[in-house]
Design a protein around this motif. Sequence first.
Motif, PDB file in Angstrom:
ATOM      1  N   ASN A 118      68.981  92.342  43.994  1.00 35.17           N
ATOM      2  CA  ASN A 118      68.558  93.521  44.760  1.00 35.17           C
ATOM      3  C   ASN A 118      69.633  94.597  44.750  1.00 35.17           C
ATOM      4  OD1 ASN A 118      66.001  92.586  45.545  1.00 35.17           O
ATOM      5  ND2 ASN A 118      66.847  91.452  47.271  1.00 35.17           N
ATOM      6  N   PHE A 119      70.897  94.177  44.814  1.00 35.81           N
ATOM      7  CA  PHE A 119      72.006  95.140  44.758  1.00 35.81           C
ATOM      8  C   PHE A 119      72.005  95.867  43.416  1.00 35.81           C
ATOM      9  CE2 PHE A 119      76.261  96.403  43.529  1.00 35.81           C
ATOM     10  CZ  PHE A 119      76.735  97.047  44.664  1.00 35.81           C
ATOM     11  N   ALA A 120      71.876  95.114  42.324  1.00 36.80           N
ATOM     12  CA  ALA A 120      71.888  95.717  40.988  1.00 36.80           C
ATOM     13  C   ALA A 120      70.707  96.656  40.788  1.00 36.80           C
ATOM     14  CB  ALA A 120      71.882  94.612  39.926  1.00 36.80           C
ATOM     15  N   CYS A 121      69.522  96.226  41.189  1.00 35.28           N
ATOM     16  CA  CYS A 121      68.326  97.075  41.048  1.00 35.28           C
ATOM     17  C   CYS A 121      68.450  98.330  41.907  1.00 35.28           C
ATOM     18  CB  CYS A 121      67.075  96.301  41.448  1.00 35.28           C
ATOM     19  SG  CYS A 121      66.627  94.968  40.304  1.00 35.28           S
ATOM     20  N   GLY A 122      68.977  98.172  43.110  1.00 34.67           N
ATOM     21  CA  GLY A 122      69.165  99.321  43.994  1.00 34.67           C
ATOM     22  C   GLY A 122      70.176 100.302  43.444  1.00 34.67           C
ATOM     23  N   ALA A 123      71.260  99.787  42.837  1.00 35.26           N
ATOM     24  CA  ALA A 123      72.290 100.644  42.269  1.00 35.26           C
ATOM     25  C   ALA A 123      71.735 101.491  41.119  1.00 35.26           C
ATOM     26  CB  ALA A 123      73.467  99.795  41.785  1.00 35.26           C
ATOM     27  N   GLN A 190      72.530  99.362  50.285  1.00 34.71           N
ATOM     28  CA  GLN A 190      71.413  99.718  51.158  1.00 34.71           C
ATOM     29  C   GLN A 190      70.200  98.807  50.935  1.00 34.71           C
ATOM     30  OE1 GLN A 190      69.522 103.706  50.698  1.00 34.71           O
ATOM     31  NE2 GLN A 190      70.610 104.193  52.577  1.00 34.71           N
ATOM     32  N   PHE A 191      69.791  98.674  49.671  1.00 32.67           N
ATOM     33  CA  PHE A 191      68.624  97.839  49.370  1.00 32.67           C
ATOM     34  C   PHE A 191      68.923  96.358  49.628  1.00 32.67           C
ATOM     35  CE2 PHE A 191      67.037 101.543  47.057  1.00 32.67           C
ATOM     36  CZ  PHE A 191      65.676 101.473  47.347  1.00 32.67           C
ATOM     37  N   MET A 192      70.114  95.918  49.241  1.00 34.93           N
ATOM     38  CA  MET A 192      70.478  94.513  49.447  1.00 34.93           C
ATOM     39  C   MET A 192      70.490  94.176  50.941  1.00 34.93           C
ATOM     40  SD  MET A 192      73.996  92.489  48.410  1.00 34.93           S
ATOM     41  CE  MET A 192      74.963  93.403  49.620  1.00 34.93           C
ATOM     42  N   CYS A 193      71.162  95.018  51.740  1.00 34.43           N
ATOM     43  CA  CYS A 193      71.245  94.758  53.180  1.00 34.43           C
ATOM     44  C   CYS A 193      69.880  94.855  53.849  1.00 34.43           C
ATOM     45  CB  CYS A 193      72.227  95.740  53.831  1.00 34.43           C
ATOM     46  SG  CYS A 193      73.956  95.435  53.423  1.00 34.43           S
ATOM     47  N   TYR A 194      69.071  95.817  53.412  1.00 36.35           N
ATOM     48  CA  TYR A 194      67.739  95.947  53.995  1.00 36.35           C
ATOM     49  C   TYR A 194      66.928  94.665  53.791  1.00 36.35           C
ATOM     50  CZ  TYR A 194      62.985  97.456  54.947  1.00 36.35           C
ATOM     51  OH  TYR A 194      61.707  97.543  55.457  1.00 36.35           O
ATOM     52  N   LYS A 195      66.950  94.155  52.573  1.00 38.82           N
ATOM     53  CA  LYS A 195      66.200  92.932  52.285  1.00 38.82           C
ATOM     54  C   LYS A 195      66.760  91.737  53.063  1.00 38.82           C
ATOM     55  CE  LYS A 195      63.342  92.573  49.512  1.00 38.82           C
ATOM     56  NZ  LYS A 195      61.871  92.669  49.656  1.00 38.82           N
ATOM     57  N   ILE A 217      64.803  98.357  62.378  1.00 44.45           N
ATOM     58  CA  ILE A 217      66.073  97.671  62.649  1.00 44.45           C
ATOM     59  C   ILE A 217      66.811  97.378  61.343  1.00 44.45           C
ATOM     60  CG2 ILE A 217      67.127  95.557  63.519  1.00 44.45           C
ATOM     61  CD1 ILE A 217      64.934  95.466  65.643  1.00 44.45           C
ATOM     62  N   SER A 218      66.106  96.845  60.372  1.00 46.34           N
ATOM     63  CA  SER A 218      66.719  96.500  59.086  1.00 46.34           C
ATOM     64  C   SER A 218      67.237  97.752  58.378  1.00 46.34           C
ATOM     65  CB  SER A 218      65.706  95.781  58.194  1.00 46.34           C
ATOM     66  OG  SER A 218      65.240  94.593  58.801  1.00 46.34           O
ATOM     67  N   GLY A 219      66.459  98.824  58.428  1.00 47.41           N
ATOM     68  CA  GLY A 219      66.859 100.064  57.789  1.00 47.41           C
ATOM     69  C   GLY A 219      68.077 100.687  58.433  1.00 47.41           C
ATOM     70  N   SER A 220      68.124 100.684  59.760  1.00 53.79           N
ATOM     71  CA  SER A 220      69.267 101.286  60.455  1.00 53.79           C
ATOM     72  C   SER A 220      70.556 100.514  60.172  1.00 53.79           C
ATOM     73  CB  SER A 220      68.999 101.337  61.961  1.00 53.79           C
ATOM     74  OG  SER A 220      68.821 100.039  62.500  1.00 53.79           O
ATOM     75  N   LEU A 221      70.491  99.196  60.181  1.00 57.61           N
ATOM     76  CA  LEU A 221      71.677  98.381  59.887  1.00 57.61           C
ATOM     77  C   LEU A 221      72.119  98.541  58.429  1.00 57.61           C
ATOM     78  CD1 LEU A 221      70.795  95.094  61.827  1.00 57.61           C
ATOM     79  CD2 LEU A 221      72.489  96.826  62.449  1.00 57.61           C
ATOM     80  N   ALA A 222      71.159  98.625  57.533  1.00 55.17           N
ATOM     81  CA  ALA A 222      71.479  98.823  56.117  1.00 55.17           C
ATOM     82  C   ALA A 222      72.148 100.175  55.900  1.00 55.17           C
ATOM     83  CB  ALA A 222      70.200  98.735  55.281  1.00 55.17           C
ATOM     84  N   THR A 291      68.100 108.147  59.206  1.00 59.01           N
ATOM     85  CA  THR A 291      67.405 108.453  57.950  1.00 59.01           C
ATOM     86  C   THR A 291      67.015 107.191  57.196  1.00 59.01           C
ATOM     87  OG1 THR A 291      69.532 108.709  56.793  1.00 59.01           O
ATOM     88  CG2 THR A 291      68.493 110.695  57.644  1.00 59.01           C
ATOM     89  N   THR A 292      67.917 106.210  57.136  1.00 58.44           N
ATOM     90  CA  THR A 292      67.599 104.984  56.411  1.00 58.44           C
ATOM     91  C   THR A 292      66.483 104.214  57.107  1.00 58.44           C
ATOM     92  OG1 THR A 292      69.931 104.848  55.752  1.00 58.44           O
ATOM     93  CG2 THR A 292      68.568 102.923  55.313  1.00 58.44           C
TER      94      THR A 292
END
Length: 311
Positions: A118-123, A190-195, A217-222, A291-292
């Motif tokens: 997820n980190f690689a795809c998000g990057a 962002q994507f890794m933490c969200y997931k 909640i997941s978006g704000s923490l990410a 925003t996230t």
Amino acid sequence: MVGYNSGSEKLSQLDFAFAGGASGFITRMICQPLDVLKIRFQLQVEPITKNTISKYHSIIHATRLIIQEEGVKALWKGHVPAQVLSVTYGIAQFWSFEVFTKEVSKLNISPNFTPIANFACGAVAGCSATLASFPFDVVRTRLVAQSEKHRVYSGTLEAFTSILKNEGFLVLYRGILPTFIQVAPHAGTQFMCYKVFNNIYKYATNSTTTSLLNSLISGSLAGLCAKTVVYPLDLAKKRMQIQGFEKGRLVFGEFFKCKGLNDCLFRIYEIEGFYGLFKGLSPSLVKAVFTTALHFSSYEMICQFLQNTKT
């Protein structure tokens, strides 16, 4: 819904692109004032404290001063190019992330490596979106940076044509290097933490679907995690984007000059100290959290709506 899964097979690539663009539009419309405050803080060389030489002292002070000197509309200054930026970025980012995660799912990798995937795809998705939307970011920054009393550009179109005519096409990509260096780990985190947070919430609540509260909640923490990690590069990007724009900054104090990314970071540290590398972090974190959370939750809800219309 963020990232490929069996439940999203009913949605087409056009659906993902639409959801990404719509989420970008909604997020930008609500959070633009926070972006204006962040940019004003990032471009101020003087300390952001109650100091006689400082233009802005705090978030509240800056908000009051902008409204007093430039009017309420100034909090949405640069909104048109910012909206184009957000919609373009949202389309490219979420669409490409869905495409990349779908391809990765075919590799049948171990669940232990899913966060890394997820980190690689998000990057990669973040870099693709940045390349597509970066010129709008430069124009948006110039419009937000200029004083109402010393306006260089009257609007978005004039800003584009003036930059192309007087400074050249490449200026629309000035600051792209620190942006790429910033975006790859930022979007990946962002994507890794969200997931990760999304799955933790599902496990804790024993649910199988993503609710609005879960997504918020997941978006704000990410957003909080990702922004803190890469903030100095975001600051350097803004400083680089206003090089050659001294006229529009006459009433904002000392003008910061630099020659490239390394020189920019070194000069910020030399002139403003270590904490200068995190100038404007407070409104930036507030913005990142909101925003996230909005970006991911609106994307999730739009995708779920589109999916329900197909059942």
